[in-house]
Write an enzyme that holds these catalytic residues in place. Structure first.
Site, short mmCIF file in Angstrom:
data_model
loop_
_atom_site.label_atom_id
_atom_site.label_comp_id
_atom_site.label_asym_id
_atom_site.label_seq_id
_atom_site.Cartn_x
_atom_site.Cartn_y
_atom_site.Cartn_z
N HIS A 94 9.15 -0.15 -9.14
CA HIS A 94 8.70 0.94 -8.79
C HIS A 94 7.34 0.56 -8.10
O HIS A 94 6.96 1.02 -7.16
CB HIS A 94 8.40 2.19 -9.51
CG HIS A 94 7.57 3.44 -9.25
ND1 HIS A 94 8.47 4.57 -8.48
CD2 HIS A 94 6.56 3.75 -9.25
CE1 HIS A 94 7.27 5.32 -8.06
NE2 HIS A 94 6.23 5.05 -8.64
N GLU A 95 6.44 0.06 -8.95
CA GLU A 95 5.05 -0.38 -8.72
C GLU A 95 5.10 -1.28 -7.34
O GLU A 95 4.52 -1.20 -6.52
CB GLU A 95 4.39 -0.97 -9.68
CG GLU A 95 4.02 0.11 -10.85
CD GLU A 95 3.48 1.41 -10.77
OE1 GLU A 95 2.75 1.34 -9.49
OE2 GLU A 95 3.77 2.54 -11.05
N HIS A 98 5.30 0.45 -4.25
CA HIS A 98 4.11 0.64 -3.51
C HIS A 98 3.45 -0.58 -2.67
O HIS A 98 2.87 -0.27 -1.89
CB HIS A 98 3.00 1.27 -4.62
CG HIS A 98 3.45 2.54 -5.19
ND1 HIS A 98 3.77 3.39 -4.39
CD2 HIS A 98 3.39 2.95 -6.60
CE1 HIS A 98 3.97 4.57 -5.30
NE2 HIS A 98 3.84 4.29 -6.72
N HIS A 102 2.63 -0.69 1.10
CA HIS A 102 1.31 -0.92 1.60
C HIS A 102 1.48 -2.18 2.83
O HIS A 102 1.03 -2.32 3.61
CB HIS A 102 0.48 -1.63 0.55
CG HIS A 102 -0.86 -1.95 0.87
ND1 HIS A 102 -1.61 -2.95 0.43
CD2 HIS A 102 -1.81 -1.55 1.77
CE1 HIS A 102 -2.70 -2.96 0.62
NE2 HIS A 102 -2.94 -2.13 1.79
#
Length: 225
Positions: A94-95, A98, A102
């Site tokens: 999940h991280e 991100h 980006h």
């Protein structure tokens, strides 16, 4: 009526938090194949998405995981960084979702990042301005109006966060399944864990909106008087 909404949201928030805690405890005891730890999952997802220059680091705390776009780091809590489990894989992916957002210029993430300075300023002052505004509402109603505007910024941020978090989870699940890091039942477990985490953002956004409406009712109600 507004008080009933607050009570309902409070109960819902507690239920969602307890459900999230229970599921992560359960899935933290279920290993994934290959012995991959959270840090291994993160590095592989970054590599598979051809993302260079992003470091995977360990941070203290529980469920304190986050991606920092300012210094290009995926920060995993100690229980995720070193753990081989469905929960660790889900959080790490999940991280990294991100980080992929980006790298690809995902619109909602760019908007959320642009709002961070305003949100930090609003969060620093909103409590004191709202308090002063309520105390002085009969004398200087504009103070409460400023407080409502500041709170509106934080509420907007909460709602912009929703698509960012949901999309990161979507990317995570797709990659976990495609890469074979999780399979079948473990993929379903990872999806369940991330869905529960997403609910916390939904409840937080609704709670923020209800609070904003409450303060706005005080402000506009006083103006009519």
């Amino acid at each position: 009526m507004i008080y009933l909404i607050f009570i309902a949201i409070t109960i819902l928030s507690y239920s969602v938090q307890q459900s999230l805690k229970s599921k992560f405890q359960k899935y933290s005891r279920i290993p994934i194949g290959g012995g991959m730890r959270g840090q291994d999952v993160a590095r592989r997802m970054l590599s598979d998405n051809r993302i260079a220059g992003v470091q995977v680091t360990s941070t203290r705390g529980t469920l304190t995981d986050f991606y920092n776009p300012s210094n290009l780091t995926v920060n995993l809590s100690e229980g995720v960084y070193e753990a081989n489990s469905v929960a660790a894989a889900a959080v790490a992916a999940h991280e990294c979702g991100h980080a992929v957002q980006h790298a690809t210029g995902y619109g909602p993430l760019r908007l959320r990042t642009a709002l961070v300075p305003a949100v930090e300023f609003a969060s620093q002052w909103v409590t004191w301005v709202i308090l002063a505004g309520i105390l002085l509402v009969q004398v200087f109603p504009a103070v409460l109006g400023i407080g409502v505007a500041l709170f509106a910024v934080t509420t907007l941020f909460s709602f912009i966060t929703l698509p960012v978090e949901i999309d990161a989870s979507r990317r995570a699940i797709q990659w976990l399944e495609r890469s074979g890091v999780t399979q079948g039942e473990t993929t379903a477990m990872a999806k369940d864990a991330l869905r529960s985490a997403a609910y916390t953002y939904v409840v937080a956004a609704l709670g923020s909106l209800a609070t904003l409406v409450y303060y706005a009712m005080i402000f506009f109600g006083n103006r009519r008087d």
